[in-house]
Every structure is written in structure tokens, then in C-alpha cells.
Scaffold this motif. Structure first.
Motif, short mmCIF file in Angstrom:
data_model
loop_
_atom_site.label_atom_id
_atom_site.label_comp_id
_atom_site.label_asym_id
_atom_site.label_seq_id
_atom_site.Cartn_x
_atom_site.Cartn_y
_atom_site.Cartn_z
N GLN A 162 12.44 51.84 73.10
CA GLN A 162 11.07 51.77 72.60
C GLN A 162 10.67 50.33 72.29
OE1 GLN A 162 10.28 54.28 69.19
NE2 GLN A 162 8.22 53.46 68.91
N SER A 163 11.58 49.57 71.69
CA SER A 163 11.32 48.16 71.39
C SER A 163 11.09 47.37 72.67
CB SER A 163 12.48 47.56 70.59
OG SER A 163 12.30 46.17 70.41
N LEU A 164 11.92 47.63 73.68
CA LEU A 164 11.77 46.94 74.96
C LEU A 164 10.41 47.23 75.59
CD1 LEU A 164 13.24 45.28 77.22
CD2 LEU A 164 13.95 47.48 78.17
N GLN A 165 9.99 48.48 75.51
CA GLN A 165 8.72 48.88 76.12
C GLN A 165 7.51 48.38 75.35
OE1 GLN A 165 9.40 53.12 76.12
NE2 GLN A 165 10.38 53.11 78.16
N GLU A 166 7.62 48.32 74.03
CA GLU A 166 6.46 47.99 73.20
C GLU A 166 6.47 46.56 72.69
OE1 GLU A 166 6.24 50.93 70.12
OE2 GLU A 166 6.07 52.61 71.55
N GLY A 167 7.58 45.85 72.88
CA GLY A 167 7.64 44.45 72.47
C GLY A 167 7.55 44.23 70.98
N ARG A 168 8.21 45.09 70.21
CA ARG A 168 8.17 44.96 68.75
C ARG A 168 9.43 45.53 68.14
NH1 ARG A 168 7.26 49.68 66.06
NH2 ARG A 168 6.64 51.49 67.33
N PRO A 169 9.73 45.15 66.88
CA PRO A 169 10.87 45.78 66.21
C PRO A 169 10.62 47.27 65.99
CG PRO A 169 10.15 43.78 65.06
CD PRO A 169 9.08 44.12 66.06
N VAL A 170 11.67 48.06 66.09
CA VAL A 170 11.55 49.51 65.90
C VAL A 170 12.61 49.98 64.91
CG1 VAL A 170 11.73 51.77 67.02
CG2 VAL A 170 10.58 49.89 68.20
N GLU A 171 12.19 50.76 63.94
CA GLU A 171 13.12 51.33 62.98
C GLU A 171 13.98 52.39 63.66
OE1 GLU A 171 13.25 50.35 59.78
OE2 GLU A 171 11.55 48.97 59.98
N VAL A 172 15.25 52.42 63.31
CA VAL A 172 16.16 53.44 63.85
C VAL A 172 16.03 54.70 63.01
CG1 VAL A 172 18.56 54.03 64.32
CG2 VAL A 172 17.75 51.68 64.70
N GLU A 173 15.73 55.81 63.67
CA GLU A 173 15.56 57.08 62.97
C GLU A 173 16.81 57.93 63.14
OE1 GLU A 173 11.99 59.03 64.14
OE2 GLU A 173 10.68 57.34 63.59
N MET A 174 17.46 58.22 62.02
CA MET A 174 18.67 59.03 62.01
C MET A 174 18.65 59.95 60.81
SD MET A 174 21.69 56.24 62.76
CE MET A 174 22.94 57.44 62.24
N VAL A 175 19.30 61.10 60.96
CA VAL A 175 19.52 61.94 59.79
C VAL A 175 20.64 61.31 58.97
CG1 VAL A 175 18.82 64.02 61.02
CG2 VAL A 175 21.24 63.39 60.94
N ARG A 176 20.70 61.65 57.71
CA ARG A 176 21.78 61.16 56.87
C ARG A 176 23.09 61.83 57.28
NH1 ARG A 176 20.21 58.43 52.28
NH2 ARG A 176 17.98 58.54 51.79
N ARG A 177 24.15 61.04 57.29
CA ARG A 177 25.45 61.57 57.67
C ARG A 177 25.83 62.78 56.81
NH1 ARG A 177 30.05 58.77 60.10
NH2 ARG A 177 31.95 59.95 59.72
N SER A 178 25.54 62.70 55.53
CA SER A 178 25.91 63.77 54.60
C SER A 178 25.17 65.08 54.90
CB SER A 178 25.63 63.34 53.15
OG SER A 178 24.26 63.03 52.98
N GLU A 179 23.99 64.98 55.54
CA GLU A 179 23.22 66.17 55.86
C GLU A 179 23.90 67.00 56.95
OE1 GLU A 179 19.21 65.17 56.88
OE2 GLU A 179 18.90 63.97 55.07
N VAL A 180 24.69 66.35 57.79
CA VAL A 180 25.32 67.04 58.90
C VAL A 180 26.81 67.27 58.65
CG1 VAL A 180 25.78 66.97 61.39
CG2 VAL A 180 23.67 65.97 60.48
N LEU A 181 27.47 66.24 58.15
CA LEU A 181 28.92 66.31 58.00
C LEU A 181 29.37 66.66 56.59
CD1 LEU A 181 29.94 63.20 60.16
CD2 LEU A 181 29.51 65.55 60.87
#
Length: 338
Positions: A318-337
Motif C-alpha cells: 500500500q505504501s509503494l502504491q500510494e507513496g506514503r507511510p502506512v500503519e501496520v494493522e495487526m490483531v494483538r498477539r494475546s487476542e489469538v494466542l
């Protein structure tokens, strides 16, 4: 598992899969290659013929389900991984999956959740740099605290050439992904934000291909890593990493073990591809995976590591395509594991 050799099936016998087949058949103790699968009939048949006692199974899902296969190496294209990993979980088969875990964040998360639901850790992801002796020594040094806190990481990742089908997004998902895992591993931290810059491209690629690329990772804890990825470098395969800490720095990948001086010049050999530079790392990785799988364990990067890398690479594209910094969206590890 019994005390007999672990019976391994390999899905995908292109460059990486064929290399693994040779490795398992010739150089891995406690393992036996018993089956291979690939849509290229001529290629897979030639490989099986060259290695005694290896069956060709046309359908990769049938290979996974086969009672004569104890564990699986997945070296197929990334788009096939999700279905094949789910099948390995369904049949309780330990699996070493080459990167990427899957092609996107959502499917990678589903794999992590399915493994958690199965109640067993069966998936190891093929981020082999963790097994390279130089990277392992760097990790040990940084973790010792002798250099203080690690603040910066500089990475260079260059390939001699890649196929014409290797497009801009693949540079992120298939090449940069290694540095994504390296940064997470060396810092012991997640990547919070990624920016992928596209400088003037080399004239040796097709229209629209952005090569080289320059990425900046902002770690959740405040450290920063940068990566130059250049997959049509022409010279050879070159991977370097420098960690800068409070009390010093450490660099790997200089190839000083083959440094020569003669006739007014100095230098050394640059390998053609990853199989030369990281051959020992792959040997160690597969041997440790086999040893662990025989005990019902894994010994390396997990499905969560694959998911985290997929999340960063999704943001990177997304950053490559839009030419801007992009926040990484992840679930919290504790929510899954938990």
C-alpha cells in the motif's frame, strides 16, 4: 511418531523445492523423502526419477493426506499456501512452509487461528536467515547487551536477476519479507509503520516495475530499520546487515572469508543466488525442523511470525502504491494466542 525416519513430502519442486528435495534426500539425518508434487509433470517426474524411492502424487492435497507422509515442506507459489496449510492442520501434519505464509493478512490470520484451534503448533515458516550462523551470532551479540540497546538496523538485499514476471509488489512480498522478519527478530519488537520508497528504476526492467526499492520500518519501541532491495543488481546475490547500538555496531554479510589481494586489486566472489549464500542456513533449518517434528514440536519462526510479516508486507505494498507511510494493522498477539 516412531523412531523411524520422518517421511517427508514436498509440494512444489521449482528452484526452492528441488533444492529442498536434494537436501532431504542427501544431507538430512532422520528424514526420508518419499513423495513430491508439482503441476509441471516433466519436472517433477525427472526429480523423482533421480531420487530413489520417491513417488509423484499429482494432487498436493492428496500428498498431505497420504498415510505414508509424516510431514510436509511447502515450496509452492504463495497463492496456494493457505489451502495447503489448512490441509496440513486438518491432517495433523508438521509443515515447513516457505515464505510467504499466505499472500495477505486476512488469510494468514485465519491460518494462525486454525492452528490455535487445532491445539498443536504444526507450522514453521521458512525465514531461514534466523538459522544462518552470521545472523545467529549477530542476534546473540545484540541480546547479550554488550553493545547496549539496538537503535538502528541497515539492510541490503540484492539479487543478480529475477524473472520478468517478478513485479513491484512481489519485491515487497517475496524479497523484502525477509528483512521484515529479520527486523522483528533482531529487535524483538513489532513493526508499527512502513514506508516504501521507489527511486528512479533501473533501465533493465520492464515498464512499470519499480526496482530498486528503499523501505523504512518504524518499530513499535521507537527503533528504525532501513532496507535497500534491488532484485536486478546484475552483479550477484548480496545480503548485508548492520546493527547500530548505543556502544558500537556489528555488520554481517561482508564475505570477508574469501577476500583476496593480488595484482594491485583486492576483492572476493559474489554468489549468483541465495542457494550459495544461505546454503548452510537452509541445511540447519531443515535439520532442526526434522528433529523437532519427530518430537511433535517446531523449532523456528511460527505461524504468528508469518502473519506478522504478511501484515507488514500488505502495508508495504500500500505504501509503494500510494507513496506514503502506512500503519501496520495487526490483531494483538494475546487476542489469538492467549
Amino acid at each position: 511418531m516412531t523412531q523411524q525416519d520422518l517421511r517427508i513430502g514436498i509440494i512444489g519442486v521449482g528452484m526452492m523445492g528441488a533444492d529442498h528435495a536434494e537436501r532431504v534426500a542427501r544431507r538430512t539425518s532422520g528424514a526420508r523423502l518419499v513423495a513430491v508434487s508439482d503441476p509441471d509433470v516433466a519436472r517433477v517426474t525427472a526429480l523423482a526419477t533421480a531420487l530413489d524411492g520417491v513417488r509423484v502424487i499429482d494432487d498436493p492435497l492428496q500428498l498431505i493426506a497420504d498415510a505414508g507422509v509424516d510431514a510436509v515442506i511447502i515450496a509452492s507459489p504463495g497463492f496456494a499456501h493457505a489451502e495447503q496449510l489448512m490441509a496440513c492442520l486438518e491432517h495433523g501434519k508438521p509443515v515447513l512452509c516457505e515464505k510467504p505464509l499466505t499472500m495477505d493478512t486476512e488469510s494468514s490470520l485465519r491460518v494462525v487461528e486454525a492452528e490455535q484451534k487445532a491445539g498443536r503448533s504444526l507450522i514453521q515458516v521458512g525465514f531461514m536467515r534466523r538459522f544462518d550462523p552470521e545472523y545467529a551470532a549477530l542476534k546473540q551479540l545484540l541480546d547479550s547487551g554488550d553493545l547496549g540497546r539496538t537503535l538502528l538496523l541497515h539492510n541490503v538485499h540484492r539479487n543478480k536477476t529475477v524473472p520478468e514476471t517478478f513485479r513491484s509488489e512481489m519485491i515487497v512480498r517475496d524479497s523484502l519479507v525477509h528483512e521484515v522478519d529479520v527486523a522483528r527478530w533482531l529487535f524483538g519488537d513489532e513493526i508499527a509503520r512502513i514506508t516504501v520508497h521507489a527511486p528512479k528504476p533501473t533501465s533493465l526492467v520492464g515498464d512499470g516495475v519499480l526496482d530498486p526499492q528503499f523501505a523504512v520500518f518504524e518499530m513499535a519501541g521507537g527503533a528504525i530499520a532501513d532496507v535497500e532491495v534491488f532484485v536486478n543488481f546484475q552483479v550477484g546475490y548480496e545480503v548485508r546487515c548492520e546493527a547500530v547500538a548505543e556502544k558500537g555496531s556489528a555488520t554481517i554479510g561482508l564475505g570477508v572469508d574469501v577476500l583476496t589481494k593480488r595484482a594491485g586489486h583486492w576483492g572476493g566472489a559474489v554468489p549468483d543466488d541465495f542457494r550459495v549464500r544461505f546454503g548452510l542456513a537452509y541445511d540447519i533449518e531443515v535439520q532442526r525442523w526434522v528433529n523437532a517434528a519427530a518430537k511433535g514440536e517446531i523449532d523456528g519462526p511460527t505461524a504468528w511470525d508469518g502473519y506478522a510479516a504478511a501484515a507488514v508486507c500488505t502495508a508495504g505494498v500500500q505504501s509503494l502504491q500510494e507513496g506514503r507511510p502506512v500503519e501496520v494493522e495487526m490483531v494483538r498477539r494475546s487476542e489469538v494466542l492467549g
